[in-house]
Design a protein around this motif. Structure first.
Motif, PDB file in Angstrom:
ATOM      1  N   LEU A 159       0.840  -1.197   0.000  1.00 39.48           N
ATOM      2  CA  LEU A 159       0.000   0.000   0.000  1.00 39.48           C
ATOM      3  C   LEU A 159       0.877   1.250   0.000  1.00 39.48           C
ATOM      4  N   PRO A 160       0.459   2.282  -0.717  1.00 43.62           N
ATOM      5  CA  PRO A 160       1.275   3.500  -0.778  1.00 43.62           C
ATOM      6  C   PRO A 160       1.212   4.329   0.508  1.00 43.62           C
ATOM      7  N   VAL A 180       0.346   3.894  10.247  1.00 42.62           N
ATOM      8  CA  VAL A 180       0.780   5.020  11.075  1.00 42.62           C
ATOM      9  C   VAL A 180       1.631   5.921  10.187  1.00 42.62           C
ATOM     10  N   PRO A 181       1.218   7.174   9.984  1.00 44.26           N
ATOM     11  CA  PRO A 181       1.998   8.069   9.123  1.00 44.26           C
ATOM     12  C   PRO A 181       3.426   8.243   9.642  1.00 44.26           C
ATOM     13  N   ASP A 182       4.356   8.448   8.722  1.00 41.62           N
ATOM     14  CA  ASP A 182       5.772   8.528   9.069  1.00 41.62           C
ATOM     15  C   ASP A 182       6.127   9.733   9.932  1.00 41.62           C
ATOM     16  N   PHE A 183       5.273  10.755   9.979  1.00 40.59           N
ATOM     17  CA  PHE A 183       5.606  11.920  10.794  1.00 40.59           C
ATOM     18  C   PHE A 183       5.357  11.685  12.285  1.00 40.59           C
TER      19      PHE A 183
END
Length: 141
Positions: free
Chosen positions: A78-79, A83-86
């Motif tokens: 998935l692109p 959990v977002p990288d930030f």
């Protein structure tokens, strides 16, 4: 007012998805490896991914194992991340945590010997895998 039922439905679905996402983050934080083990998991992640590919291609393993591995591949492809990288720490570690959780299930179902036969890395890396999955190292490993 009865014409706006779809808006209420949309809000309920969106709220449910947010709750599911939050529960997933909490589950990752609680169930995933911590401290030095998380760092080791990130270090052996390339070997873990090769192991997953090899296990998924093994027709001798139970079908449930291959299904779990297929779902893992879909998640990793998935692109976007769960959990977002930030988000500090978990943002970059979520893939390693998800891989570790799926591997726990796979190793317990397929058996440590089958996993050892497909392990592409070093003996030290295999020891990390055993710690990640919560299994003792085999005597001959």
């Amino acid at each position: 007012m009865t014409g706006w039922w779809w808006a209420d439905l949309l809000l309920a679905v969106a709220g449910g998805l947010v709750l599911l996402w939050a529960a997933s983050i909490i589950a990752l934080a609680v169930a995933g490896p911590r401290g030095p083990l998380l760092k080791e998991a990130l270090r052996v992640l390339p070997d873990l991914l090769r192991l997953v590919r090899r296990l998924a291609a093994d027709p001798d393993l139970p079908r449930g194992v291959r299904v779990r591995l297929g779902l893992l591949f879909a998640y990793l492809a998935l692109p976007f991340d769960l959990v977002p990288d930030f988000i500090p720490v978990l943002g970059y570690a979520d893939d390693a945590v998800v891989v570790a959780l799926v591997l726990r299930s796979v190793v317990r179902r397929a058996g440590i010997d089958a996993v050892r036969a497909h392990w592409p890395g070093t003996g030290d890396g295999f020891a990390v895998l055993c710690r990640l999955t919560g299994l003792p190292l085999p005597r001959n490993g």
